[in-house]
Design a protein around this motif. Structure first.
Motif, PDB file in Angstrom:
ATOM      1  N   GLN A 270      52.526  55.565  76.056  1.00  0.00           N
ATOM      2  CA  GLN A 270      51.376  55.292  76.916  1.00  0.00           C
ATOM      3  C   GLN A 270      50.653  54.028  76.470  1.00  0.00           C
ATOM      4  O   GLN A 270      50.280  53.184  77.298  1.00  0.00           O
ATOM      5  N   GLU A 271      50.454  53.868  75.163  1.00  0.00           N
ATOM      6  CA  GLU A 271      49.749  52.681  74.671  1.00  0.00           C
ATOM      7  C   GLU A 271      50.565  51.411  74.915  1.00  0.00           C
ATOM      8  O   GLU A 271      50.005  50.369  75.264  1.00  0.00           O
ATOM      9  N   VAL A 272      51.878  51.495  74.724  1.00  0.00           N
ATOM     10  CA  VAL A 272      52.718  50.327  75.002  1.00  0.00           C
ATOM     11  C   VAL A 272      52.662  49.983  76.487  1.00  0.00           C
ATOM     12  O   VAL A 272      52.567  48.806  76.869  1.00  0.00           O
ATOM     13  N   TYR A 273      52.708  51.001  77.329  1.00  0.00           N
ATOM     14  CA  TYR A 273      52.614  50.770  78.783  1.00  0.00           C
ATOM     15  C   TYR A 273      51.306  50.069  79.132  1.00  0.00           C
ATOM     16  O   TYR A 273      51.286  49.141  79.950  1.00  0.00           O
ATOM     17  N   GLU A 274      50.210  50.482  78.511  1.00  0.00           N
ATOM     18  CA  GLU A 274      48.913  49.844  78.777  1.00  0.00           C
ATOM     19  C   GLU A 274      48.877  48.406  78.264  1.00  0.00           C
ATOM     20  O   GLU A 274      48.214  47.550  78.860  1.00  0.00           O
TER      21      GLU A 274
ATOM     22  N   ASN B 271      44.529  41.205  80.225  1.00  0.00           N
ATOM     23  CA  ASN B 271      45.299  40.689  79.093  1.00  0.00           C
ATOM     24  C   ASN B 271      46.631  41.401  78.891  1.00  0.00           C
ATOM     25  O   ASN B 271      47.187  41.374  77.787  1.00  0.00           O
ATOM     26  N   GLY B 272      47.148  42.054  79.928  1.00  0.00           N
ATOM     27  CA  GLY B 272      48.440  42.709  79.810  1.00  0.00           C
ATOM     28  C   GLY B 272      49.574  41.700  79.753  1.00  0.00           C
ATOM     29  O   GLY B 272      49.462  40.563  80.225  1.00  0.00           O
TER      30      GLY B 272
ATOM     31  N   LEU C 125      50.115  38.120  81.916  1.00  0.00           N
ATOM     32  CA  LEU C 125      50.229  36.921  81.088  1.00  0.00           C
ATOM     33  C   LEU C 125      51.566  36.225  81.337  1.00  0.00           C
ATOM     34  O   LEU C 125      51.629  34.991  81.436  1.00  0.00           O
ATOM     35  N   ALA C 126      52.629  37.021  81.460  1.00  0.00           N
ATOM     36  CA  ALA C 126      53.946  36.446  81.708  1.00  0.00           C
ATOM     37  C   ALA C 126      54.012  35.802  83.087  1.00  0.00           C
ATOM     38  O   ALA C 126      54.615  34.739  83.263  1.00  0.00           O
ATOM     39  N   GLN C 127      53.380  36.423  84.076  1.00  0.00           N
ATOM     40  CA  GLN C 127      53.363  35.840  85.419  1.00  0.00           C
ATOM     41  C   GLN C 127      52.680  34.481  85.412  1.00  0.00           C
ATOM     42  O   GLN C 127      53.112  33.562  86.113  1.00  0.00           O
TER      43      GLN C 127
ATOM     44  N   GLY D 284      44.924  30.395  74.007  1.00  0.00           N
ATOM     45  CA  GLY D 284      44.349  31.731  73.894  1.00  0.00           C
ATOM     46  C   GLY D 284      45.376  32.814  74.156  1.00  0.00           C
ATOM     47  O   GLY D 284      45.392  33.844  73.475  1.00  0.00           O
ATOM     48  N   CYS D 285      46.244  32.585  75.142  1.00  0.00           N
ATOM     49  CA  CYS D 285      47.318  33.538  75.446  1.00  0.00           C
ATOM     50  C   CYS D 285      48.250  33.687  74.250  1.00  0.00           C
ATOM     51  O   CYS D 285      48.579  34.816  73.836  1.00  0.00           O
TER      52      CYS D 285
END
Length: 448
Positions: free
Chosen positions: A27-31, A38-39, A43-45, A418-419
């Protein structure tokens, strides 16, 4: 609004902390992937990189001939009757059985929306109408971390399916974490369609496949069960892709207190296989998190390096282009000024410009005037045209060279930096912390 979001975040954190360890990690990794601001996915998009958030549950694909006990096993595992069972072909499509907060039944389009990893199913003609999802509130065994895919019963002969069942099962097998193949001992265990599909899946997904003799309590005496298993093994060994060492086919059946049986029931091994796969999925998810962090950091770093390189190229272009531009402008201007100075008297030039400026202009024009004096009189027109042509070429070269590459703005650079720093300092640290907790929990369980 900010206070409400903070309260909601605190409530979510408390709810996540109360979950079992493996479920909490997933669950934490999914979040970490799906957080709106800041997911890793957003960020990748922003960097032009396509990432998919990891699944919070493992996927178990169950296939076999009709009436092999696929739906019965799911009902037993979750201890809730969500799938119809019977001797007839009850499951005619693909049903996702998963856990949730409310008991729900979803149709095909809602299923594809719920499972973005399976959206490619809509590319198979006719499949969308035969997709469904059953959401159960059961918390039994490891169901919180499992999604079962119940498949249509496979039969030989003239049975027609409204979709390419073989191709769909092949694709689902590639997406699943586990593939359970159920053989029942009541005459359909050697279904050629089932064996053909399993043989194709085994070529690329052999490590996921587990074979089981289902409904083993209905096979009669022990000698009858052994005979059935020998027939199945012989049929499997005829196929080169399935003839391998270490072949196992545990006997399983649904326990019934009102119908005791002396047959060895290894159905608990199925649960252990699912639990082991869940543990492996936690490791795989954490490893994938590390790789995705590396992808994002490298993409941000590459963009920043490209911007620095573009800045260096721009400075070189400005210097070279400026030099050529000045040369292309200064040469004809000097020649023209020399013509003017030679056409007027020195006294007039001194009166107009002063003695110092006039001397400086003479000094500047002297080299070009001397070169011009060496040109024969009858060739001066041609030389002048050639000289002007060279100057125009120099100006065009200067214009072409001075076309600058696009640079990042200061805001964009700060955002990229920052990213990169956020992924390195926050997400990678969180991944390391989760991995250490996972290892400590695993070691602790082993020593208990």
């Amino acid at each position: 609004m900010a206070a409400r979001q903070k309260h909601r975040g605190a409530a979510n954190a408390a709810e996540t902390a109360a979950l079992p360890f493996n479920e909490r990690v997933l669950q934490e990794v999914y979040e970490l992937y799906t957080e709106q601001s800041n997911g890793l996915v957003p960020l990748a998009q922003g960097l032009g990189v396509h990432l998919l958030s990891p699944r919070k549950k493992i996927t178990v694909l169950i296939l076999g001939n009709h009436s092999a006990g696929k739906s019965s096993f799911i009902n037993w595992y979750i201890e809730e009757h969500v799938q119809r069972v019977g001797v007839a072909i009850e499951t005619r499509g693909f049903t996702f059985v998963t856990s949730g907060k409310h008991r729900e039944s979803l149709t095909g389009h809602a299923t594809l929306h719920l499972y973005p990893h399976f959206k490619s199913l809509q590319d198979f003609r006719g499949v969308s109408e035969y997709l469904s999802t059953e959401v159960s509130t059961s918390k039994q065994k490891g169901f919180n971390l499992v999604t079962f895919i119940d498949t249509p019963g496979l039969v030989d002969g003239d049975m027609k399916y409204p979709f390419e069942v073989d191709s769909v099962l092949q694709w689902l097998g590639e997406m699943a974490d586990l593939i359970f193949v159920y053989f029942d001992p009541m005459g359909q265990a050697l279904c050629k369609r089932t064996l053909n599909i399993v043989e194709r899946l085994n070529k690329s997904q052999g490590d996921k496949i587990r074979f089981y003799l289902s409904k083993a309590d209905e096979a009669g005496h022990e000698t009858d069960r052994q005979r059935v298993m020998m027939q199945i093994v012989q049929e499997l060994c005829k196929r080169p892709g399935l003839n391998k060492c270490g072949f196992e086919m545990p006997t399983i059946y649904i326990p019934n207190a009102n119908k005791p049986s002396r047959c060895l029931n290894q159905i608990d091994e199925v649960c252990l296989t699912i639990e082991k796969t869940i543990n492996q999925t936690v490791q795989t998810t954490l490893n994938q998190l590390g790789r995705d962090c590396e992808v994002i950091v490298n993409a941000a770093t590459q963009r920043l390096m490209q911007d620095c390189e573009a800045g260096m190229n721009n400075r070189r272009a400005i210097c070279l282009g400026g030099f050529l531009g000045l040369l292309g402008f200064f040469m004809p201007a000097t020649l023209f000024l020399g013509f003017i100075l030679t056409s007027i008297k020195d006294e007039t030039a001194v009166a107009l410009l002063g003695a110092d400026l006039t001397g400086l202009l003479h000094f500047m024009c002297a080299p070009l005037s001397w070169c011009w004096s060496l040109v024969p009189h009858d060739s001066q027109t041609m030389v002048l045209l050639l000289f002007l042509f060279i100057c125009i070429v120099l100006l065009l070269c200067a214009w072409f060279i001075c076309r600058l590459q696009q640079r990042l703005s200061r805001r964009e650079r700060r955002k990229l930096e920052g990213c990169r720093d956020y992924v390195n300092d926050v997400i990678c640290s969180k991944k390391k912390q989760l991995y250490e907790e996972y290892l400590q929990q695993s070691i602790g369980e082993q020593h208990c």
